[in-house]
Design an enzyme around this catalytic site. Sequence first.
Site, PDB file in Angstrom:
ATOM      1  N   ASN A   1       0.799  -1.225   0.000  1.00  0.00           N
ATOM      2  CA  ASN A   1       0.000   0.000   0.000  1.00  0.00           C
ATOM      3  C   ASN A   1       0.833   1.277   0.000  1.00  0.00           C
ATOM      4  OD1 ASN A   1      -1.747  -2.067   2.077  1.00  0.00           O
ATOM      5  ND2 ASN A   1      -2.629  -1.447   0.124  1.00  0.00           N
TER       6      ASN A   1
ATOM      7  N   HIS B   1      -7.917   9.066   1.211  1.00  0.00           N
ATOM      8  CA  HIS B   1      -8.537   9.372  -0.080  1.00  0.00           C
ATOM      9  C   HIS B   1      -9.596  10.453   0.094  1.00  0.00           C
ATOM     10  CE1 HIS B   1      -7.336   5.141  -1.671  1.00  0.00           C
ATOM     11  NE2 HIS B   1      -6.323   5.975  -1.599  1.00  0.00           N
TER      12      HIS B   1
ATOM     13  N   VAL C   1       1.672   6.937   0.335  1.00  0.00           N
ATOM     14  CA  VAL C   1       0.803   5.988   1.028  1.00  0.00           C
ATOM     15  C   VAL C   1      -0.572   6.003   0.375  1.00  0.00           C
ATOM     16  CG1 VAL C   1      -0.299   5.430   3.231  1.00  0.00           C
ATOM     17  CG2 VAL C   1       2.052   6.299   3.190  1.00  0.00           C
ATOM     18  N   CYS C   2      -1.092   4.809   0.117  1.00  0.00           N
ATOM     19  CA  CYS C   2      -2.405   4.674  -0.509  1.00  0.00           C
ATOM     20  C   CYS C   2      -3.299   3.843   0.407  1.00  0.00           C
ATOM     21  CB  CYS C   2      -2.261   4.017  -1.878  1.00  0.00           C
ATOM     22  SG  CYS C   2      -3.830   3.830  -2.735  1.00  0.00           S
ATOM     23  N   ILE C   3      -4.034   4.531   1.272  1.00  0.00           N
ATOM     24  CA  ILE C   3      -5.035   3.860   2.103  1.00  0.00           C
ATOM     25  C   ILE C   3      -6.303   4.706   2.086  1.00  0.00           C
ATOM     26  CG2 ILE C   3      -3.486   2.555   3.597  1.00  0.00           C
ATOM     27  CD1 ILE C   3      -3.808   4.715   5.715  1.00  0.00           C
TER      28      ILE C   3
END
Length: 170
Positions: A82, A95, A89-91
Amino acid sequence: MTELQSALLLRRQLAELNKNPVEGFSAGLIDDNDLYRWEVLIIGPPDTLYEGGVFKAHLTFPKDYPLRPPKMKFITEIWHPNVDKNGDVCISILHEPGEDKYGYEKPEERWLPIHTVETIMISVISMLADPNGDSPANVDAAKEWREDRNGEFKRKVARCVRKSQETAFE
């Protein structure tokens, strides 16, 4: 929310974290004159492959925080499904609020103005302990995590942990 209100909220959250530290991370300003750019040190969670690591990351807050989420980028190299290869960081919690045009996330999983730096960091620490392989930012890491968790994936994470220990306080 005005920029002044946003700055006051960030100042209050920083003061609270300094007064009542949360286990697993510490936070401070990158530049004392800029409340919108923070540096965090994340301690790899116990009983995970990241245990013993000291990972540096930056949080960059928009001027209309908390209406919109900050961006988070690991400065220390980290191998994780992730976290993309640039360290972003992609959580879900980071978003933009609202509907997910791809249908992967429910609106309540995405950013909400009630979130704080503490809730963000707890989510990131949880992400380290339990990656989401269904929506990876690093497809190669996700593939290794699914197919060879105790082999190549574990070796790459161990290298990142060692490197983080060597560079943590530079």
